[in-house]
Every structure is written in C-alpha cells, then in structure tokens.
Design a protein around this motif. Structure first.
Motif, mmCIF file in Angstrom:
data_model
loop_
_atom_site.group_PDB
_atom_site.id
_atom_site.type_symbol
_atom_site.label_atom_id
_atom_site.label_comp_id
_atom_site.label_asym_id
_atom_site.label_seq_id
_atom_site.Cartn_x
_atom_site.Cartn_y
_atom_site.Cartn_z
ATOM 1 N N LEU A 194 0.815 -1.214 0.000
ATOM 2 C CA LEU A 194 0.000 0.000 0.000
ATOM 3 C C LEU A 194 0.849 1.264 0.000
ATOM 4 O O LEU A 194 0.591 2.206 -0.745
ATOM 5 C CB LEU A 194 -0.939 0.008 1.203
ATOM 6 C CG LEU A 194 -1.815 1.248 1.361
ATOM 7 C CD1 LEU A 194 -2.800 1.364 0.213
ATOM 8 C CD2 LEU A 194 -2.543 1.230 2.698
ATOM 9 N N ALA A 195 1.876 1.298 0.874
ATOM 10 C CA ALA A 195 2.680 2.509 1.030
ATOM 11 C C ALA A 195 3.496 2.846 -0.207
ATOM 12 O O ALA A 195 4.062 3.936 -0.296
ATOM 13 C CB ALA A 195 3.611 2.366 2.239
ATOM 14 N N ARG A 196 3.567 1.929 -1.183
ATOM 15 C CA ARG A 196 4.364 2.177 -2.383
ATOM 16 C C ARG A 196 3.506 2.401 -3.625
ATOM 17 O O ARG A 196 4.041 2.569 -4.725
ATOM 18 C CB ARG A 196 5.314 1.003 -2.625
ATOM 19 C CG ARG A 196 6.360 0.854 -1.522
ATOM 20 C CD ARG A 196 7.426 -0.140 -1.891
ATOM 21 N NE ARG A 196 8.485 -0.205 -0.892
ATOM 22 C CZ ARG A 196 9.605 -0.890 -1.032
ATOM 23 N NH1 ARG A 196 9.831 -1.583 -2.131
ATOM 24 N NH2 ARG A 196 10.518 -0.900 -0.065
ATOM 25 N N LEU A 197 2.194 2.387 -3.453
ATOM 26 C CA LEU A 197 1.306 2.577 -4.597
ATOM 27 C C LEU A 197 1.221 4.049 -4.978
ATOM 28 O O LEU A 197 1.372 4.936 -4.141
ATOM 29 C CB LEU A 197 -0.091 2.046 -4.274
ATOM 30 C CG LEU A 197 -0.216 0.532 -4.057
ATOM 31 C CD1 LEU A 197 -1.650 0.178 -3.677
ATOM 32 C CD2 LEU A 197 0.200 -0.243 -5.314
ATOM 33 N N ASN A 198 0.945 4.298 -6.257
ATOM 34 C CA ASN A 198 0.766 5.673 -6.730
ATOM 35 C C ASN A 198 -0.457 6.299 -6.067
ATOM 36 O O ASN A 198 -1.501 5.669 -5.939
ATOM 37 C CB ASN A 198 0.592 5.691 -8.249
ATOM 38 C CG ASN A 198 1.860 5.312 -8.981
ATOM 39 O OD1 ASN A 198 2.958 5.532 -8.473
ATOM 40 N ND2 ASN A 198 1.714 4.742 -10.167
ATOM 41 N N GLY A 199 -0.317 7.553 -5.654
ATOM 42 C CA GLY A 199 -1.412 8.265 -5.020
ATOM 43 C C GLY A 199 -1.503 8.052 -3.527
ATOM 44 O O GLY A 199 -2.388 8.612 -2.873
#
Length: 353
Positions: free
Chosen positions: A92-97
């Motif tokens: 999650l912490a590396r997803l765009n946005g």
C-alpha cells in the motif's frame, strides 16, 4: 461447486446470527439516513465493559494455563502484527497516489486488533459450540502493540530520513546519526513513548486491568453474575453502532486514493490467512485448538477501531485520518467481521471441529 455451496451455506447461516445481523442493520439505518443515535459516552462504556469481560475471562484462564501453550500463540500473535505492517509498507505505502506516511498509518491500524471484532467472533464460536482457549483475550496486546509500534517506528524513521535528505541537499545535516548516535537515541525514546502511550490507551488499559484482576484476584462471582450475562446484549448494541459508523466512514474514502478501497476490501482476507497459518503452526506445536486458530485469524483480519486511531494521530500527525480511519472502519471492519464464517469453514476443512 460443492465447496462453494458449503461456504455459501455457512456464510448465510452466520449472517442470521445476532452479531452480524446487528452490524448489517446498523449499516442499513445509516444508508437510509435514519436519525437513530447512541450517545458516544454509552458507546465508550460498552467498549470498556466488553474489554473488561474479555480481560477477566482471559486472566482467569491464564491462572491455570500451561505457559508453553500460551507462549507459542502469543509469539504467533506478535509475529502476525509485525508481518501485516511489513506487508502493508511494501504494498500500500508504495502505490501511486498513496503517501508513505498515510500507507504506514493504515498498515498499522490493519495490523492492530479490533476488540469488538474479537468479541464478536468469540460470541459466534460460543453460539456454535466451538471450543477455544480461555486465554485468547491475552493475545490481544501482543498483536496490537507489536503492529502499532512497528508502524509508528517505521513511519518516524521514514520521516527522519526524508528530513535528513532535504537538509543534506542544502548542505546541512541535522538528523540521523551513526550507530549509537543521536538518531539511535531518538528512535529508542520513540519506541519507549509509543509503548507507554499504547499501554495507557483506554482499550489496552481496560484489557490489561481485567487480565491482572483475573490472574491475581478472584473475580469469578462478579464475572459470572454481571459481565458474562451482559456480554451478548452489549455486543449487539456495539455491532449496531459499528455498522452505522462503518457506513458513515465510507464517504471519507472519496477524499483519498482508490488504492485504499482495494486495500480495505482485500487486506483483511490476506491478513486473516497469515493469522490462520501461524495458528496452524501453534496447533501442530502445542495442540492449539481449532477455535483458537479461528480467533487468531480473526484478530489478524481485524483492524484497530479503539487503540489505533488515537495512537496514529499522536505519533504520526502527518498522516491523513480520512485515509487510515476511513479504510479501516469503513471497509476493513465490516469485511473482517463478515469473513468470520470463512475462517470457521477453513478450520473445519483443515483441522476438523
């Protein structure tokens, strides 16, 4: 096809039980715009009573428990909390946005435990006659604290690195430090502060008080005459409140990235599988019961609705509450509660109940 029918029948029968039906009823009231309301002080009072009940029951069971039988599930609970946060920071912490701080705060809440979800699962197992260890409530702090501390420490270290990189670009270093330097001292003080704040939170305090009284005092009479008879009635009211709260929180997810919606819908199932797998390890090592494996999966699938949000607000003020509270309470909690029949079915398939 037979397996799908079996799962569907199990889920349908569980949805008709008071625990899940009151949750769904609360969501329907909120969706219809009902003015029905339960005052916040009443909600807090119910939560404290439920946590005291769980703590007292766990403490009385710990008095006579085999320490080895307790130690292995406790380690499994702590490992699950850390693993869920680590997984969230890698996904999650590396997803765009999704900002890194928001992602870590969300992962922390999903790694921590929902006391109400645990209480709901215990009530459902009791109704179905599925036995589990009495000390299950004592596992709550191990997973809860491990997840919250891991998330906040990782979040603060990430913030420090970002600040250090920014100051390095301007030619001045003010953060960090080598081994034994100021950065290490800051991190150790941070961990100590988080532990103290978490242990002082209303949820953990009530649970640990009940646990201590159950172990060192003799509260059997008040437990049997007051806490135990009230448990299911109070839980049904709590489920009603949580259903209404979950529906209202869904609107907050519109303010953040759609990644939180996907995470809120899928993470409880993945996390539950992590808890279930660790529970199976404990089952094979110590004879941990099928009911215990189910409850460990439920704890892992749940997301903190009491101790987590205030901890994140205080320790990670940069994080957006709409992101981590919205995805946790709005989606994570309903999915975790509705997935309880899945863990019951899986335990029956793998272990046998």
């Amino acid at each position: 096809m037979e397996i799908i029918m079996d799962i569907g029948t199990t889920v349908l029968s569980q949805l008709q039980k008071p625990t899940l039906s009151f949750l769904i009823g609360g969501m329907m009231l909120a969706a219809l715009g009902s003015k029905f309301e339960i005052p916040p002080p009443v909600y807090k009072f119910i939560v404290i009573l439920l946590l005291l009940k769980v703590g007292l029951g766990a403490g009385m069971s710990v008095r006579d428990a085999d320490l080895i039988a307790l130690a292995v599930p406790a380690v499994a609970a702590a490992v699950a909390g850390v693993a869920i946060v680590a997984l969230g920071t890698r996904t999650l912490a590396r997803l765009n946005g999704v900002s890194k701080m928001d992602g870590m705060a969300t992962a922390g809440l999903f790694g921590a435990v929902s006391a109400s979800t645990l209480a709901a699962a215990m009530a459902m197992l009791d109704a179905d006659g599925i036995a589990y260890e009495g000390f299950i409530g004592a596992l709550y702090p191990f997973m809860d604290i491990a997840a919250l501390v891991t998330a906040v420490v990782l979040g603060r270290m990430s913030a420090e690195r970002a600040t250090a990189q920014g100051t390095n670009a301007s030619g001045t270093v003010t953060m960090g430090g080598g081994a034994g330097g100021p950065g290490l001292n800051m991190n150790s003080e941070l961990v100590r502060g988080i532990l103290v704040d978490t242990l002082r939170s209303p949820a953990i305090s009530a649970l640990l008080l009940g646990l201590a009284l159950g172990i060192f005092a003799k509260p059997d009479s008040v437990y049997e005459s007051f806490y135990d008879p009230l448990f299911r009635g109070l839980l049904s009211i709590l489920m009603l409140i949580m259903g209404m709260e979950a529906w209202s929180r869904l609107s907050e997810l519109r303010k953040v990235a759609h990644a939180y919606v996907l995470y809120g819908l899928t993470a409880p199932l993945i996390h539950g599988l992590i808890g279930f797998g660790l529970g199976l390890v404990a089952h094979h090592l110590t004879g941990f019961s099928a009911g215990g494996v189910i409850l460990l999966a439920v704890m892992a699938a749940s997301s903190s609705d009491i101790s987590g949000p205030p901890t994140m607000r205080a320790a990670l003020p940069e994080a957006n509450p709409s992101a981590y509270v919205g995805s946790s309470t709005g989606l994570g909690t309903p999915v975790a509660i509705l997935s309880i029949p899945l863990w019951v079915w899986l335990a029956n398939l793998v272990i046998g109940i």
